[in-house]
Design a protein around this motif. Structure first.
Motif, mmCIF file in Angstrom:
data_model
loop_
_atom_site.group_PDB
_atom_site.id
_atom_site.type_symbol
_atom_site.label_atom_id
_atom_site.label_comp_id
_atom_site.label_asym_id
_atom_site.label_seq_id
_atom_site.Cartn_x
_atom_site.Cartn_y
_atom_site.Cartn_z
ATOM 1 N N LEU A 18 48.864 31.396 -68.786
ATOM 2 C CA LEU A 18 48.513 32.798 -68.520
ATOM 3 C C LEU A 18 48.100 32.979 -67.068
ATOM 4 C CD1 LEU A 18 46.457 33.490 -71.758
ATOM 5 C CD2 LEU A 18 48.834 34.054 -71.278
ATOM 6 N N VAL A 20 46.374 30.694 -63.215
ATOM 7 C CA VAL A 20 45.625 29.548 -62.672
ATOM 8 C C VAL A 20 44.396 30.085 -61.950
ATOM 9 C CG1 VAL A 20 45.708 27.570 -61.122
ATOM 10 C CG2 VAL A 20 47.766 28.300 -62.366
ATOM 11 N N GLY A 21 43.233 29.544 -62.314
ATOM 12 C CA GLY A 21 41.974 30.000 -61.707
ATOM 13 C C GLY A 21 41.513 29.035 -60.631
ATOM 14 N N ALA A 39 42.688 32.983 -75.059
ATOM 15 C CA ALA A 39 43.017 32.336 -73.782
ATOM 16 C C ALA A 39 42.109 31.123 -73.658
ATOM 17 C CB ALA A 39 42.783 33.300 -72.625
ATOM 18 N N LYS A 41 40.750 28.158 -70.979
ATOM 19 C CA LYS A 41 40.673 27.703 -69.580
ATOM 20 C C LYS A 41 40.214 26.252 -69.603
ATOM 21 C CE LYS A 41 39.158 29.044 -64.964
ATOM 22 N NZ LYS A 41 38.474 30.079 -64.148
ATOM 23 N N GLU A 87 38.465 35.661 -75.230
ATOM 24 C CA GLU A 87 39.285 36.701 -75.866
ATOM 25 C C GLU A 87 40.543 36.861 -75.013
ATOM 26 O OE1 GLU A 87 38.280 40.913 -75.338
ATOM 27 O OE2 GLU A 87 36.543 40.268 -74.151
ATOM 28 N N ASN A 88 41.690 37.149 -75.668
ATOM 29 C CA ASN A 88 42.944 37.202 -74.936
ATOM 30 C C ASN A 88 43.168 38.594 -74.369
ATOM 31 O OD1 ASN A 88 45.317 36.513 -73.836
ATOM 32 N ND2 ASN A 88 46.491 36.436 -75.751
ATOM 33 N N MET A 89 43.295 38.668 -73.056
ATOM 34 C CA MET A 89 43.406 39.967 -72.371
ATOM 35 C C MET A 89 44.892 40.313 -72.227
ATOM 36 S SD MET A 89 40.311 40.721 -72.069
ATOM 37 C CE MET A 89 40.187 41.994 -70.844
ATOM 38 N N LYS A 90 45.472 40.804 -73.321
ATOM 39 C CA LYS A 90 46.928 40.982 -73.386
ATOM 40 C C LYS A 90 47.423 42.141 -72.515
ATOM 41 C CE LYS A 90 47.152 41.159 -77.940
ATOM 42 N NZ LYS A 90 45.808 40.703 -78.384
ATOM 43 N N GLY A 92 46.933 42.393 -69.348
ATOM 44 C CA GLY A 92 47.267 41.923 -68.002
ATOM 45 C C GLY A 92 46.395 42.548 -66.928
ATOM 46 N N GLU A 138 42.958 40.647 -59.146
ATOM 47 C CA GLU A 138 43.564 39.772 -60.167
ATOM 48 C C GLU A 138 42.540 39.205 -61.141
ATOM 49 O OE1 GLU A 138 43.626 39.484 -56.891
ATOM 50 O OE2 GLU A 138 43.992 37.422 -56.233
ATOM 51 N N ASN A 139 41.252 39.497 -60.910
ATOM 52 C CA ASN A 139 40.245 39.054 -61.893
ATOM 53 C C ASN A 139 39.799 40.194 -62.787
ATOM 54 O OD1 ASN A 139 40.287 36.422 -61.070
ATOM 55 N ND2 ASN A 139 38.610 36.637 -59.612
ATOM 56 N N LEU A 141 41.080 42.399 -65.814
ATOM 57 C CA LEU A 141 42.157 42.355 -66.809
ATOM 58 C C LEU A 141 41.935 43.402 -67.893
ATOM 59 C CD1 LEU A 141 42.158 38.476 -67.211
ATOM 60 C CD2 LEU A 141 43.677 39.807 -65.764
ATOM 61 N N THR A 225 36.728 38.684 -65.139
ATOM 62 C CA THR A 225 36.760 37.280 -65.524
ATOM 63 C C THR A 225 36.660 36.388 -64.287
ATOM 64 O OG1 THR A 225 37.917 35.669 -66.914
ATOM 65 C CG2 THR A 225 39.281 36.999 -65.444
ATOM 66 N N ASP A 226 36.757 35.066 -64.488
ATOM 67 C CA ASP A 226 36.734 34.029 -63.456
ATOM 68 C C ASP A 226 35.405 33.962 -62.709
ATOM 69 O OD1 ASP A 226 39.227 32.547 -61.303
ATOM 70 O OD2 ASP A 226 37.155 31.992 -61.730
HETATM 71 O O1 I85 Z 1 46.321 37.016 -68.814
HETATM 72 C C1 I85 Z 1 46.331 37.081 -70.029
HETATM 73 N N1 I85 Z 1 45.255 36.723 -70.797
HETATM 74 C C2 I85 Z 1 44.027 36.269 -70.354
HETATM 75 C C3 I85 Z 1 43.785 35.716 -69.083
HETATM 76 C C4 I85 Z 1 42.492 35.296 -68.770
HETATM 77 C C5 I85 Z 1 42.226 34.726 -67.433
HETATM 78 C C6 I85 Z 1 41.121 33.953 -67.084
HETATM 79 C C7 I85 Z 1 41.298 33.684 -65.720
HETATM 80 C C8 I85 Z 1 42.468 34.290 -65.317
HETATM 81 N N2 I85 Z 1 43.021 34.929 -66.344
HETATM 82 C C9 I85 Z 1 42.987 34.241 -63.915
HETATM 83 C C10 I85 Z 1 44.526 34.160 -63.907
HETATM 84 C C11 I85 Z 1 45.065 34.290 -62.485
HETATM 85 C C12 I85 Z 1 44.571 35.568 -61.873
HETATM 86 N N3 I85 Z 1 43.134 35.586 -61.874
HETATM 87 C C13 I85 Z 1 42.538 35.507 -63.234
HETATM 88 C C14 I85 Z 1 42.391 33.031 -63.201
HETATM 89 N N4 I85 Z 1 41.007 32.771 -63.522
HETATM 90 C C15 I85 Z 1 40.479 32.967 -64.774
HETATM 91 O O2 I85 Z 1 39.333 32.554 -65.064
HETATM 92 C C16 I85 Z 1 41.470 35.442 -69.692
HETATM 93 C C17 I85 Z 1 41.775 35.983 -70.929
HETATM 94 N N5 I85 Z 1 43.035 36.390 -71.240
HETATM 95 C C18 I85 Z 1 47.537 37.591 -70.757
HETATM 96 C C19 I85 Z 1 47.743 37.316 -72.103
HETATM 97 C C20 I85 Z 1 48.902 37.843 -72.735
HETATM 98 C C21 I85 Z 1 49.814 38.630 -72.030
HETATM 99 C C22 I85 Z 1 49.555 38.887 -70.676
HETATM 100 C C23 I85 Z 1 50.507 39.749 -69.913
HETATM 101 F F1 I85 Z 1 49.898 40.903 -69.638
HETATM 102 F F2 I85 Z 1 50.824 39.128 -68.758
HETATM 103 F F3 I85 Z 1 51.602 39.974 -70.629
HETATM 104 C C24 I85 Z 1 48.437 38.393 -70.034
#
Ligand code: I85
Length: 391
Positions: A18, A20-21, A39, A41, A87-90, A92, A138-139, A141, A225-226
């Protein structure tokens, strides 16, 4: 008190990455019992990662912070790891959703509603003496392509109706909000079905307006997040400077001000995000996406930015006033989160003019510059973090 048994006992880990943090990779996983998607990590268990997880775990529970569901301490190929189930942040990332809007204009009132959610998250952290220090687009969502947000927009459409019908809608909205324990999906479902039923009884024009609002506007709950750069801002946590060799009472006042300085980084980020929400490009770049020139760097340092026409001609004075108070170069002059939450553009976000902005079309046109903007924001945040401790 994190789990020490294997995360794979409770979750099936998928290959779907999903993102990279700072401290680790994020993949999708599925709870073996419920089939619900989350999700995950994965972090190497080092002090920096320990701090990230502890602070995120502490801050979790606020509606605008990505919820931490479980934490595992597992050794994996003889390497100690921390595994955070969230929790899954669908929905984006924030700006992807606004970019995808395309033809349906993004309005100043929607920008204010988004800012209200971001400020609520930061207010929660600052009240707990936590500075996030990596607040960037990008943090931020979205929980899901939310029904709740649509219903909220639909409801605001109803507010303009003659008293009679609107009351029953407001009551439905309150009831759905009270039934929060059903979680966002349940609440949204209750709300939407009620609103659809009520819209049946409306004159055709209102019914079409409402249904259009539901289909076109997909705002859900926005979450932060992050916590990879988050840190405690009260004395409790031993900071680099409070080590034995350095007795705090002899150090310069501005150094001890690290507490306020760390928090002020989050407010600068809020100002930059608010600026981008209202026009579609960042404050410290030339409006038309020229590459970074040395002059640009000086501009960022000096905090020089403008509200170029035509994008900013339609933006309210209150919005510009708040941006100017957030983008003060001197951290001690910059608004605190309390002052920001008290600003009328934030407290009365429902009354902010519903003016259509250039944002979604400019985000689409400047798509290729987006990565460069993210890099620039990351570099500026990194230089601000050096100010206190770069731990
Ligand atoms: O990101 C998604 N689900 C998600 C993601 C996170 C997440 C945690 C962290 C990050 N994402 C990032 C990714 C790179 C950008 N900064 C944030 C780096 N650091 C983190 O700590 C947490 C919970 N659910 C997701 C799931 C399904 C579909 C889609 C999409 F919308 F792309 F279809 C996204």
């Amino acid at each position: 008190p994190y789990h020490t048994h294997a995360v794979t006992t409770d979750y099936r880990i998928s290959r779907k990455v999903l993102g990279v943090g700072i401290n680790g990779k994020v993949v999708e996983c599925e709870h073996r019992g419920t089939g619900e998607k989350y999700a995950l990590k994965v972090l190497r268990d080092v002090p920096k990662a320990r701090r990230e997880v502890d602070l995120h775990y502490m801050a979790s529970g606020h509606v605008n912070i990505v919820r931490v569901v479980d934490v595992y301490e597992n050794s994996y190929n003889n390497v100690q790891c921390l595994l955070v189930v969230m929790e899954n942040m669908k929905g984006g990332e924030l700006f992807n959703r606004i970019q995808e809007r395309g033809q349906q204009a993004f309005t100043e009132r929607e920008a204010a509603a988004i800012m209200y959610e971001i400020c609520s998250a930061v207010a929660h952290l600052h009240r707990m003496a936590i500075a996030h220090r990596d607040l960037k687009p990008e943090n931020l969502l979205y929980a899901e392509c939310g029904k709740l947000g649509e219903a909220r927009v639909l409801l605001s459409t109803f507010y303009t109706l003659p008293e009679g019908q609107a009351n029953s809608v407001k009551y439905a909205y309150q009831r759905a909000y009270i039934s929060r324990e059903q979680g966002e999906r349940g609440e949204a479902r209750v709300l939407l079905s009620t609103l659809y039923k009520l819209s049946k009884g409306l004159p055709l024009s209102d019914k079409l307006a409402c249904q259009r609002a539901v289909t076109k506007t997909d705002i859900a709950r926005l979450k932060l997040t992050d916590f990879g750069f988050a840190k405690r801002t009260d004395e409790s946590e031993p900071q680099g400077l409070n080590t034995a060799c350095f007795t705090p009472y002899y150090c310069a006042p501005e150094v001890l001000g690290a507490e306020k300085y760390d928090k002020s980084c989050d407010l600068w980020s809020i100002g930059v995000i608010m600026y981008i929400l209202l026009c579609g490009y960042p404050p410290f770049f030339s409006a038309h996406g020229q590459p970074m020139s040395p002059g640009m760097k000086a501009k960022i340092k000096s905090g020089q930015y403008t509200f170029p026409a035509p994008e900013w001609d339609c933006v309210s004075e209150a919005a510009k006033d708040l941006i100017m108070k957030l983008l003060k170069t001197d951290p001690s002059e910059r608004y605190t989160i309390e002052q920001t939450m008290d600003h009328k553009w934030i407290t009365h976000y429902q009354k902010v003019p519903d003016t259509p902005l250039f944002t979604s079309s400019i985000l689409c046109d400047q798509r290729e510059q987006w990565g460069e903007m993210q890099d620039e924001m990351e570099k500026t945040l990194a230089s601000m973090r050096v100010g206190t401790d770069n731990m």
